[in-house]
Design a protein around this motif. Structure first.
Motif, short mmCIF file in Angstrom:
data_model
loop_
_atom_site.label_atom_id
_atom_site.label_comp_id
_atom_site.label_asym_id
_atom_site.label_seq_id
_atom_site.Cartn_x
_atom_site.Cartn_y
_atom_site.Cartn_z
N ARG A 1 -39.65 -63.54 -32.68
CA ARG A 1 -38.32 -63.98 -32.24
C ARG A 1 -37.62 -62.95 -31.37
N VAL A 2 -37.97 -61.68 -31.54
CA VAL A 2 -37.25 -60.65 -30.79
C VAL A 2 -38.17 -59.84 -29.87
N LEU B 1 -31.81 -52.61 -30.56
CA LEU B 1 -32.06 -54.03 -30.81
C LEU B 1 -33.05 -54.21 -31.96
N THR C 1 -41.30 -62.25 -38.08
CA THR C 1 -40.15 -62.91 -37.47
C THR C 1 -39.63 -62.05 -36.32
N GLU D 1 -33.40 -52.15 -34.41
CA GLU D 1 -32.71 -51.81 -35.65
C GLU D 1 -31.80 -52.95 -36.11
N VAL D 2 -31.13 -53.59 -35.15
CA VAL D 2 -30.29 -54.72 -35.52
C VAL D 2 -31.13 -55.82 -36.16
N ALA D 3 -32.30 -56.08 -35.57
CA ALA D 3 -33.19 -57.12 -36.12
C ALA D 3 -33.56 -56.78 -37.56
N VAL D 4 -33.92 -55.51 -37.79
CA VAL D 4 -34.26 -55.09 -39.15
C VAL D 4 -33.04 -55.22 -40.05
N GLY D 5 -31.90 -54.74 -39.55
CA GLY D 5 -30.68 -54.73 -40.34
C GLY D 5 -30.20 -56.13 -40.71
N MET D 6 -30.57 -57.13 -39.89
CA MET D 6 -30.16 -58.50 -40.20
C MET D 6 -31.08 -59.15 -41.21
N GLY D 7 -32.15 -58.45 -41.56
CA GLY D 7 -33.03 -58.99 -42.59
C GLY D 7 -34.19 -59.80 -42.04
N MET D 8 -34.62 -59.50 -40.79
CA MET D 8 -35.82 -60.17 -40.27
C MET D 8 -37.05 -59.46 -40.81
N GLY D 9 -38.06 -60.26 -41.17
CA GLY D 9 -39.34 -59.69 -41.57
C GLY D 9 -40.10 -59.25 -40.33
N PRO E 1 -40.47 -61.89 -27.07
CA PRO E 1 -39.64 -62.42 -25.99
C PRO E 1 -39.03 -61.33 -25.11
N LEU E 2 -38.64 -60.22 -25.72
CA LEU E 2 -38.05 -59.14 -24.91
C LEU E 2 -39.10 -58.48 -24.03
#
Lengths: 309, 213
Positions: free
Chosen positions: B127-128, B110, B123, B112-120, B131-132
């Motif tokens: 956002r991730v 999860l 963020t 890695e997905v956040a990084v891969g989507m371009g979150m700083g 909350p998790l």
């Protein structure tokens, strides 16, 4: 919109091991699907992750369109590239709509535009609009995978990366979702890179298949050519002993049929049906020729030409 | 005087002292959360900070609570402020430790997905990751609240009031009515807080598994 992705002499070395990717040069045409296939440890995932710079190459350069990606701002690059991973990677604390909205929000879209986009994407991937408010855990594996694809497509990125995207699905769902992906691709025409260890999946999905072994590109051709002429024993083994059956199931009747009229009572077959279907029809009916719908015929002799091409 | 008569005449006082006791506890935990959460996040982001912070709060936690109140006297004197400081220090461990653990145990895919989507980085954190980690952080908060309600009883020893006043006075004049009037509310508040926070914790994790209303 889609952009070409080009690897120019790219090498990735991790300390203390042979190169994970070794002098790779490869062009993925804009709007086409490339399936990267090979056994685990062959460098296929590393290759893919270099495109969104989750991994940086040791040497060489990757171009997105005309731009070298090492010169692009990292976040901007990643927001231009949709990313789907195995087990989907949906965020469990966000609803379907919130998951899809992530990149549009990062890009600063307004709420109305995001909402409209979510509806559009749910329709595209075949999910009812009521699913907006649901949470990932309440969805089936196939539905989660659809949301994953919708999320990756959210900001209309020119490139889509998919890392073993269907690995966690049961075989029946997998084939259905593969077909859906192809249907979606026929509408959106993205440049898609799919990593898989499953040669069948690579053949089904890829416009071209790139076979990797120990970081080297072994063969890079359309699926039909790989099936006809596997470059070496390694590729042949990846394909399996039913190579020619796979070839028949890949080629359409139109590719080898003749214009001769069929004998009057011959059973019919569609032009776009696979040769496998046609062959089974012959076995089933005990006839050596079929009438092709719309004119022309397919004789059992024609099948012998399929493997030569 | 029977316990019943005692309570009948003194119930207003007992209620007032209990309320003060609860306020002291919650103020302290609130402050511990305000300090501990950022410390936990910092520990997650930086190895050196992690070594420093996690060891420090662990060491503080090993000091016996009674001694911790005693140590406050030469540093801050007596009264409400040193009492709150002592409880805050003690409450840091569950808050910091659980924030750190919650963040460390997030599925790496999860992240890695956040990084891969371009979150700083920020963020991603807000956002991730937070909350998790929330259910784990919440569990730490629950431990901190229950601990604090018990611990504030000792705050009476440095003149910060609370139900400890009743208990210690009861012990010194051998009035078991007073001891009971002081202890039972502590018990009830601790169990009540534990129950309510556990309930909230369950709702929090359940809300992610079923369809939203």
């Amino acid at each position: 919109m889609a952009l070409q992705v080009e690897f120019r002499d790219v090498t990735k070395e991790f300390p203390g091991t042979p190169p994970a990717v070794d002098r790779l040069s490869l062009t993925i045409e804009a709007g086409s699907i490339l399936a990267l296939v090979g056994p685990s440890g062959c460098g296929k995932t590393t290759t893919m992750k270099m495109i969104n710079r989750l991994i940086e190459p040791s040497s060489g350069e990757i171009y997105l369109g005309d731009a070298p990606i090492s010169h692009m701002p990292l976040k901007e690059l990643r927001r231009m590239i949709g990313y789907v991973i195995q087990y989907v990677g949906l965020f469990p604390h966000m609803s379907v709509a919130e998951n899809i909205a992530i990149v549009p929000k990062l890009l600063g879209w307004n709420k109305a535009r995001i909402d409209a986009r979510i509806d559009e994407l749910l329709a595209l991937v075949g999910l009812p609009p009521e699913h907006r408010a649901r949470y990932p855990r309440s969805l089936s594996g196939g539905q989660q995978q659809r949301v994953g694809v919708a999320r990756a497509l959210a900001a209309d990125p020119p490139v889509l990366l998919m890392d073993e995207p269907f690995g966690a699905l049961d075989p029946i769902t997998r084939v259905r979702i593969q077909d859906e992906l192809l249907a979606i691709q026929s509408k959106v025409r993205k440049t898609i890179v799919i990593v898989t260890h499953d040669m069948d999946e690579a053949i089904r999905l890829g416009d071209k298949v790139a076979v990797l072994r120990a970081g080297r590109l072994v063969q890079h051709e359309p699926p039909v050519d790989i099936l006809r002429h596997p470059k070496d024993a390694f590729v042949a083994e990846l394909i399996g002993h039913d190579r020619l059956v796979k070839l028949l199931s890949t080629l359409p009747v139109a590719s080898v049929m003749s214009e001769d009229a069929a004998p009057g009572e011959a059973p019919a077959v569609g032009r776009e049906a696979t040769l496998e279907t046609a062959f089974l029809r012959m076995l089933d009916t005990g006839r050596d020729a079929l009438a092709v719908e719309g004119g022309g015929s397919l004789h059992i002799r024609d099948l012998l030409r399929a493997s030569i091409g | 005087m029977s316990l019943y008569d005692f309570l009948a005449t003194r119930w207003e006082d007992i209620l007032a002292v209990s309320w003060w006791h609860l306020r002291l506890s919650l103020m302290a935990v609130g402050l511990a959360l305000g300090i501990g959460l950022p410390l936990g996040v910092l520990s997650h982001m930086n190895r050196l900070a992690a070594a420093l912070v996690l060891n420090t709060v662990s060491i503080i936690y090993t000091v016996p609570t009674l001694a911790l109140f005693g140590l406050m006297i030469p540093l801050l004197g007596i009264g409400v402020i040193p009492a709150i400081v002592a409880v805050v220090l003690y409450s840091l461990l569950p808050v910091v430790q659980n924030t750190y653990t919650g963040l460390a145990n997030i599925d790496p895919n999860l992240r890695e997905v956040a990084v891969g989507m371009g979150m700083g980085r920020l963020t991603r954190l807000f956002r991730v990751e937070l909350p998790l980690a929330l259910p784990v952080i919440f569990a730490g908060l629950r431990v901190a609240v229950v601990n604090a309600i018990g611990m504030v009883t000792l705050a009476s020893l440095i003149a910060a009031g609370g139900l400890g006043d009743l208990i210690f006075r009861g012990i010194s004049i051998m009035s078991w009515n007073l001891v009971i009037a002081g202890s039972v509310p502590v018990l009830v508040m601790a169990l009540g807080a534990d129950f309510l926070l556990k309930l909230a914790e369950q709702r929090l994790s359940r809300s992610r598994e079923v369809a939203a209303p």
